[in-house]
Design an enzyme around this catalytic site. Structure first.
Site, PDB file in Angstrom:
ATOM      1  N   LEU A  16       9.602  -2.921  -0.804  1.00 35.56           N
ATOM      2  CA  LEU A  16       9.585  -3.782   0.374  1.00 35.56           C
ATOM      3  C   LEU A  16       8.637  -4.963   0.222  1.00 35.56           C
ATOM      4  O   LEU A  16       8.853  -6.017   0.808  1.00 35.56           O
ATOM      5  CB  LEU A  16       9.189  -2.977   1.617  1.00 35.56           C
ATOM      6  CG  LEU A  16      10.153  -1.865   2.037  1.00 35.56           C
ATOM      7  CD1 LEU A  16       9.563  -1.070   3.191  1.00 35.56           C
ATOM      8  CD2 LEU A  16      11.509  -2.455   2.426  1.00 35.56           C
ATOM      9  N   ALA A  18       4.547  -6.373  -1.833  1.00 37.72           N
ATOM     10  CA  ALA A  18       3.369  -6.079  -2.636  1.00 37.72           C
ATOM     11  C   ALA A  18       2.257  -7.047  -2.269  1.00 37.72           C
ATOM     12  O   ALA A  18       2.505  -8.153  -1.780  1.00 37.72           O
ATOM     13  CB  ALA A  18       3.685  -6.168  -4.133  1.00 37.72           C
ATOM     14  N   GLY A  20      -2.466  -7.575  -2.903  1.00 34.77           N
ATOM     15  CA  GLY A  20      -3.626  -7.157  -3.667  1.00 34.77           C
ATOM     16  C   GLY A  20      -4.021  -5.717  -3.404  1.00 34.77           C
ATOM     17  O   GLY A  20      -4.647  -5.064  -4.234  1.00 34.77           O
ATOM     18  N   VAL A  24       4.428  -1.562  -1.193  1.00 35.10           N
ATOM     19  CA  VAL A  24       5.088  -0.801  -0.134  1.00 35.10           C
ATOM     20  C   VAL A  24       6.552  -0.608  -0.529  1.00 35.10           C
ATOM     21  O   VAL A  24       7.222  -1.558  -0.957  1.00 35.10           O
ATOM     22  CB  VAL A  24       5.000  -1.520   1.222  1.00 35.10           C
ATOM     23  CG1 VAL A  24       5.664  -0.674   2.314  1.00 35.10           C
ATOM     24  CG2 VAL A  24       3.550  -1.814   1.592  1.00 35.10           C
ATOM     25  N   ASP A 134      -8.629  -5.489  11.317  1.00 34.59           N
ATOM     26  CA  ASP A 134      -7.878  -6.450  10.509  1.00 34.59           C
ATOM     27  C   ASP A 134      -6.607  -6.861  11.241  1.00 34.59           C
ATOM     28  O   ASP A 134      -5.526  -6.917  10.662  1.00 34.59           O
ATOM     29  CB  ASP A 134      -7.550  -5.864   9.136  1.00 34.59           C
ATOM     30  CG  ASP A 134      -7.120  -6.939   8.139  1.00 34.59           C
ATOM     31  OD1 ASP A 134      -7.530  -8.103   8.310  1.00 34.59           O
ATOM     32  OD2 ASP A 134      -6.374  -6.617   7.204  1.00 34.59           O
TER      33      ASP A 134
END
Length: 487
Positions: A16, A18, A20, A24, A134
């Protein structure tokens, strides 16, 4: 990993995305007829024993949170030295992807809906004792519904504070925040509470509405500096037709001091909805015992020599009158080592009105910047003939306040209040006397209320204070702001 491979018992269907932090995958649950989102962390993150223990502990805490606006965590573990977490799969995209389709920002109503739904999930997490730390568009999933409004879920609970991407700051192995949405207390390394997520949600709302990040500077250091020092941005400057009340919502959500923010994400969302309807939005509060915030260490050193970037409010070319002093005699010796540097004497003349430092706020949320005659920000370590502080306010009813002081401490020239159909009268209070003038003018064809305060007392007769409002008249400024002004 490729389609068809099995990892931790899950059969991989496709990748799905990517970053750092890792990758996924869409995967099939081994025992249930369902798809899941499988996040596999990078080897760098997984190799630290302390990091692994913290990740597993926080994922377990987050798994206890069950809410329709939070992506459910189903399982977590370690396979072949790689940490992984299995989560609810949500069909759709994240809000960051959505912004790529709407580079100028989502329709305001849709943006407020996304934030309102995300706020419900965040408030539920806070009630359960969890912080996200976050919050950003990429961590808000949006799944369009054919027969109703978007379905919205907050993701990455439990791992946002343990792992980070290249755009994030780390200290001693722990992620602080994605810089574009980081609250000042995160950048200062202070103890955090739920209001750190409120700040980030406000920054996210700003981006969803305008299409741009709140402080779009080129370097992480400049963005950090802006979070610490610059006033919150005004979305109405970017989005034509957006109600001015929306500026107040962002200003309060992104207030530098936690006590001045909304005290829940739901309160922020409710205020945003009211602003879109044109309803009155409460100004940023100024709590009793408000304590100034000074930057420490290297950041403080930089803050005193950098010009503060960006003007929070644009008045076109119709700036307040600024007169050169009759002489350029040297200014009296004064302590210029404080946070305001060479502008310190002007701030000291109005201690209850102006903020104590460039990183704090004053009366009715005033955030001030030192300017030159052309309206450009100037450093605080270079002495000039005149100090001009331009301050954005909360719009209730003042939008902009400016203070002009002659450095030599000569009397401010007794010049008529030009360009304004003004009334005038003397005033006397316990701490001094002077004249107050008021009237109306226009900016870009729109009416503008004006009010000026001049002083007779020796402690301030070298200064003049000007106020502007785009929502009320000069008479209204006199009637509503002036009686309680701490001058």
């Amino acid at each position: 990993m490729r389609a068809g491979e099995v990892f931790a018992g899950f059969r991989i269907e496709r990748k799905l995305g990517a970053g750092g932090m890792g990758s996924v995958y869409l995967a099939r649950h081994p025992r249930l007829p369902r798809q899941i989102a499988l996040k596999v962390l990078s080897d760098t993150s997984s190799s630290d024993d302390e990091f692994r223990a913290r990740f597993l502990r926080e994922a377990e805490l987050a798994a206890r949170l069950a809410h329709p606006n939070v992506v459910a965590i189903l399982d977590r573990g370690v396979q072949d030295e790689s940490l992984w977490i299995a989560m609810q799969f949500v069909e759709g995209a994240d809000a960051a992807d959505l912004l790529r389709e709407f580079p100028a920002g989502l329709p305001p109503e849709r943006a407020v809906h996304v934030v309102t739904e995300a706020a419900r999930g965040l408030d539920a997490a806070h009630a359960a004792g969890l912080l996200h730390r976050d919050v950003k568009p990429a961590n808000i999933l949006v799944s369009p519904e054919p027969d109703g409004p978007d379905r919205v879920l907050v993701t990455d609970f439990g791992i946002a504070r343990a792992i980070g991407e290249s755009t994030e700051l780390t200290a001693a192995g722990e992620v602080l925040a994605t810089v574009a949405y980081a609250a000042p207390e995160q950048l200062r390394g202070e103890t955090l509470d739920h209001r750190v997520d409120i700040y980030a949600l406000g920054a996210t709302l700003y981006q969803l509405v305008t299409g741009g990040k709140p402080f779009p500077h080129e370097t992480a250091v400049a963005v950090m500096q802006a979070h610490l020092m610059e006033p919150p941005p005004r979305p109405s400057d970017i989005v034509p037709g957006l109600p001015k009340q929306f500026d107040r919502v962002i200003a309060r959500a992104m207030a530098k001091e936690q006590d001045q923010r909304y005290q829940s994400c739901g309160a922020l969302a409710e205020a945003a909805g009211a602003a879109l309807r044109g309803e009155t939005v409460a100004p940023v509060p100024h709590p009793a015992g408000y304590r100034k915030r000074l930057l420490s260490g290297a950041v403080a050193a930089v803050a005193l020599v950098l010009a503060i970037a960006a003007t929070a409010f644009v008045l076109g070319t119709n700036h307040p009158e600024k007169h050169s002093p009759a002489t350029t005699s040297a200014a009296p010796i004064a302590d210029e080592s404080g946070p305001w540097g060479v502008a310190g004497f002007a701030v000291a003349a109005f201690p209850k009105l102006l903020p104590h430092s460039p990183t704090s706020s004053g009366f009715h949320g005033l955030w001030c910047q030192a300017k030159d005659d052309n309206g450009n920000s100037v450093p605080l370590d270079v002495r000039r003939d005149q100090v001009w502080l331009e301050c954005s306010s909360d719009g209730d009813p003042v939008d902009v306040l400016s203070v002009n002081c002659i450095t030599s401490r000569l009397n401010w020239p007794d010049i008529p209040y030009s360009g304004v159909s003004a009334g005038t009268r003397p005033w006397t209070r316990g701490n001094g006397s002077g004249r107050v003038m008021w009237g109306d003018s226009t900016v870009g064809g729109k009416p503008k209320g004006n009010l000026r305060v001049a002083f007779d007392d020796a402690a301030r007769n070298f200064c003049v204070v000007d106020l502007y409002s785009l929502t009320v008249s000069g008479q209204a400024l006199l009637d509503t702001w002036w009686p309680d002004a701490p001058i």
